[in-house]
Design a protein around this motif. Structure first.
Motif, PDB file in Angstrom:
ATOM      1  N   UNK A  60      59.478  88.268  34.775  1.00  0.00           N
ATOM      2  CA  UNK A  60      59.597  87.068  33.939  1.00  0.00           C
ATOM      3  C   UNK A  60      59.071  85.836  34.662  1.00  0.00           C
ATOM      4  N   UNK A  61      58.627  84.859  33.868  1.00  0.00           N
ATOM      5  CA  UNK A  61      58.281  83.531  34.375  1.00  0.00           C
ATOM      6  C   UNK A  61      59.548  82.670  34.333  1.00  0.00           C
ATOM      7  N   UNK A  62      59.982  82.202  35.490  1.00  0.00           N
ATOM      8  CA  UNK A  62      61.233  81.450  35.590  1.00  0.00           C
ATOM      9  C   UNK A  62      60.974  80.063  36.165  1.00  0.00           C
ATOM     10  N   UNK A  63      61.904  79.143  35.903  1.00  0.00           N
ATOM     11  CA  UNK A  63      61.765  77.751  36.346  1.00  0.00           C
ATOM     12  C   UNK A  63      62.984  77.380  37.182  1.00  0.00           C
ATOM     13  N   UNK A  64      62.749  76.626  38.254  1.00  0.00           N
ATOM     14  CA  UNK A  64      63.848  76.161  39.091  1.00  0.00           C
ATOM     15  C   UNK A  64      63.622  74.702  39.469  1.00  0.00           C
ATOM     16  N   UNK A  65      64.720  73.997  39.712  1.00  0.00           N
ATOM     17  CA  UNK A  65      64.622  72.588  40.079  1.00  0.00           C
ATOM     18  C   UNK A  65      65.919  72.105  40.682  1.00  0.00           C
ATOM     19  N   UNK A  66      65.863  70.887  41.217  1.00  0.00           N
ATOM     20  CA  UNK A  66      67.050  70.304  41.822  1.00  0.00           C
ATOM     21  C   UNK A  66      66.697  69.090  42.648  1.00  0.00           C
ATOM     22  N   UNK A  67      67.606  68.700  43.512  1.00  0.00           N
ATOM     23  CA  UNK A  67      67.393  67.548  44.387  1.00  0.00           C
ATOM     24  C   UNK A  67      68.173  67.767  45.674  1.00  0.00           C
ATOM     25  N   UNK A  68      67.646  67.214  46.765  1.00  0.00           N
ATOM     26  CA  UNK A  68      68.280  67.351  48.064  1.00  0.00           C
ATOM     27  C   UNK A  68      68.389  65.986  48.728  1.00  0.00           C
ATOM     28  N   UNK A 117      66.082  61.104  49.823  1.00  0.00           N
ATOM     29  CA  UNK A 117      66.438  61.875  48.634  1.00  0.00           C
ATOM     30  C   UNK A 117      65.150  62.392  48.015  1.00  0.00           C
ATOM     31  N   UNK A 118      65.112  63.697  47.745  1.00  0.00           N
ATOM     32  CA  UNK A 118      63.875  64.302  47.246  1.00  0.00           C
ATOM     33  C   UNK A 118      64.186  65.345  46.177  1.00  0.00           C
ATOM     34  N   UNK A 119      63.796  65.124  44.921  1.00  0.00           N
ATOM     35  CA  UNK A 119      63.898  66.169  43.903  1.00  0.00           C
ATOM     36  C   UNK A 119      62.758  67.177  44.065  1.00  0.00           C
ATOM     37  N   UNK A 120      62.951  68.366  43.521  1.00  0.00           N
ATOM     38  CA  UNK A 120      61.914  69.399  43.571  1.00  0.00           C
ATOM     39  C   UNK A 120      61.909  70.154  42.250  1.00  0.00           C
ATOM     40  N   UNK A 121      60.756  70.723  41.934  1.00  0.00           N
ATOM     41  CA  UNK A 121      60.578  71.481  40.703  1.00  0.00           C
ATOM     42  C   UNK A 121      59.594  72.608  40.983  1.00  0.00           C
ATOM     43  N   UNK A 122      59.907  73.814  40.493  1.00  0.00           N
ATOM     44  CA  UNK A 122      59.044  74.948  40.783  1.00  0.00           C
ATOM     45  C   UNK A 122      59.043  75.976  39.677  1.00  0.00           C
ATOM     46  N   UNK A 123      58.159  76.958  39.832  1.00  0.00           N
ATOM     47  CA  UNK A 123      58.042  78.059  38.882  1.00  0.00           C
ATOM     48  C   UNK A 123      57.917  79.364  39.667  1.00  0.00           C
ATOM     49  N   UNK A 166      58.286  88.460  43.677  1.00  0.00           N
ATOM     50  CA  UNK A 166      57.693  87.419  42.840  1.00  0.00           C
ATOM     51  C   UNK A 166      57.354  86.174  43.660  1.00  0.00           C
ATOM     52  N   UNK A 167      56.222  85.568  43.332  1.00  0.00           N
ATOM     53  CA  UNK A 167      55.745  84.348  43.993  1.00  0.00           C
ATOM     54  C   UNK A 167      56.396  83.123  43.369  1.00  0.00           C
ATOM     55  N   UNK A 168      56.925  82.228  44.233  1.00  0.00           N
ATOM     56  CA  UNK A 168      57.479  80.953  43.797  1.00  0.00           C
ATOM     57  C   UNK A 168      56.634  79.818  44.351  1.00  0.00           C
ATOM     58  N   UNK A 169      56.254  78.881  43.492  1.00  0.00           N
ATOM     59  CA  UNK A 169      55.503  77.688  43.888  1.00  0.00           C
ATOM     60  C   UNK A 169      56.299  76.473  43.445  1.00  0.00           C
ATOM     61  N   UNK A 170      56.522  75.533  44.368  1.00  0.00           N
ATOM     62  CA  UNK A 170      57.280  74.342  43.990  1.00  0.00           C
ATOM     63  C   UNK A 170      56.729  73.095  44.673  1.00  0.00           C
TER      64      UNK A 170
END
Length: 297
Positions: free
Chosen positions: A160-168, A128-134, A107-111
């Motif tokens: 399935x279409x899934x969502x991911x996120x966080x911060x580093x 500090x950098x948050x990120x969000x992807x699908x 599956x392809x992830x783009x964030x």
């Protein structure tokens, strides 16, 4: 899929404009320069077993993961990640040894990742950098063999279409770098199966081993890397009901090495489980080996 492999492939480390040391198993807050590209290739090998049931399951998965990033602005970068998998499940059924296997594109992830805080000083920086992807269902999720449809863990894709996120957070100096990341991945249902959501807390220390002192014209650096990865996966759901033999919590310690030049990095690390609290007969992780390189252009 095992929590170990979910964690490794959910969000990979993405390098900066110049090739600085960075985490191997997760993200960094260092930027990709505006208009610049970063390419990363990683070979990930995972093995899991410890099955106490008569099936005596053993799982092996090899992934070749390609990541391409682009610096849209000095603070904002976009990344695409596409894996290729070869998954194999060995088991016993009816007194016979069986192998179920699938290879193919996953599956392809783009964030997107955006720097919200930056503090620079001579020889050091804090970001500090948050990120969000699908994650899009580009991999095959209905592969079959002579026994019927393959189990979800062996499929190349999830469907399935899934969502991911966080911060580093990244703190970088001339001698060492410290990174910390929190992330969460929400998985959705496809074909009656819904993988458990995954939460992860990661930390990394990269320390310059060679050369011990900096001087003019130093062409490359050798870094020692030590990371900790705490991964919790909720139970999977099958047909709308929780699977009691899935999910759990794993703590990995991850030693590694990086050879760093101005434009490229070669790296290797192995994730070793030190604590595993899994549900029911979920397979235990043996190790996750990662070898790769990244370059900027």
């Amino acid at each position: 899929m095992k929590p170990a492999l979910k964690s490794v492939l959910a969000v990979l480390c993405l390098s900066a404009a110049n090739a600085w040391s960075a985490p191997i198993t997760f993200n960094t807050a260092l930027p990709v320069h505006e208009g610049g590209w970063v390419l990363r290739e990683q070979l990930v090998v995972m093995k899991a077993g410890g099955d106490s049931t008569p099936a005596r399951r053993d799982m092996e998965a090899t992934g070749l993961v390609s990541v391409l990033g682009y610096g849209v602005t000095p603070d904002f970068a976009l990344f695409g990640m596409l894996p290729w998998f070869d998954k194999r499940l060995d088991m016993r059924m009816g007194g016979q040894h069986l192998t179920r296997r699938k290879a193919g594109v996953g599956d392809l992830t783009v964030l997107g990742r955006y720097t919200v805080y930056q503090r620079d000083a001579p020889g050091r920086t804090l970001r500090i950098a948050p990120f969000l992807g699908v994650k899009a269902p580009t991999g095959e999720d209905d592969a079959r063999d002579h026994l019927g449809r393959l189990p979800p863990a062996v499929q190349a894709g999830s469907g399935s279409w899934d969502v991911l996120g966080g911060a580093v957070l990244t703190w970088q100096t001339l001698e060492f770098e410290i990174d910390s990341q929190v992330s969460y991945k929400v998985n959705r249902e496809a074909r009656g199966f819904e993988a458990g959501n995954v939460a992860a807390l990661d930390a990394s220390l990269q320390y310059r081993l060679l050369p011990r002192s900096l001087g003019a014209g130093v062409p490359a650096f050798l870094y020692g890397v030590l990371e900790a990865n705490l991964v919790h996966a909720a139970r999977d759901r099958v047909g709308g009901a929780d699977d009691p033999n899935s999910g759990g919590t794993i703590l990995f310690l991850t030693p590694g090495l990086q050879y760093v030049t101005r434009k490229w990095i070669v790296e290797a690390a192995v994730q070793l489980p030190v604590i595993q609290h899994l549900h029911g007969t979920a397979l235990e992780s043996d190790y996750v080996l990662t070898v790769g390189f990244r370059m900027n252009f």
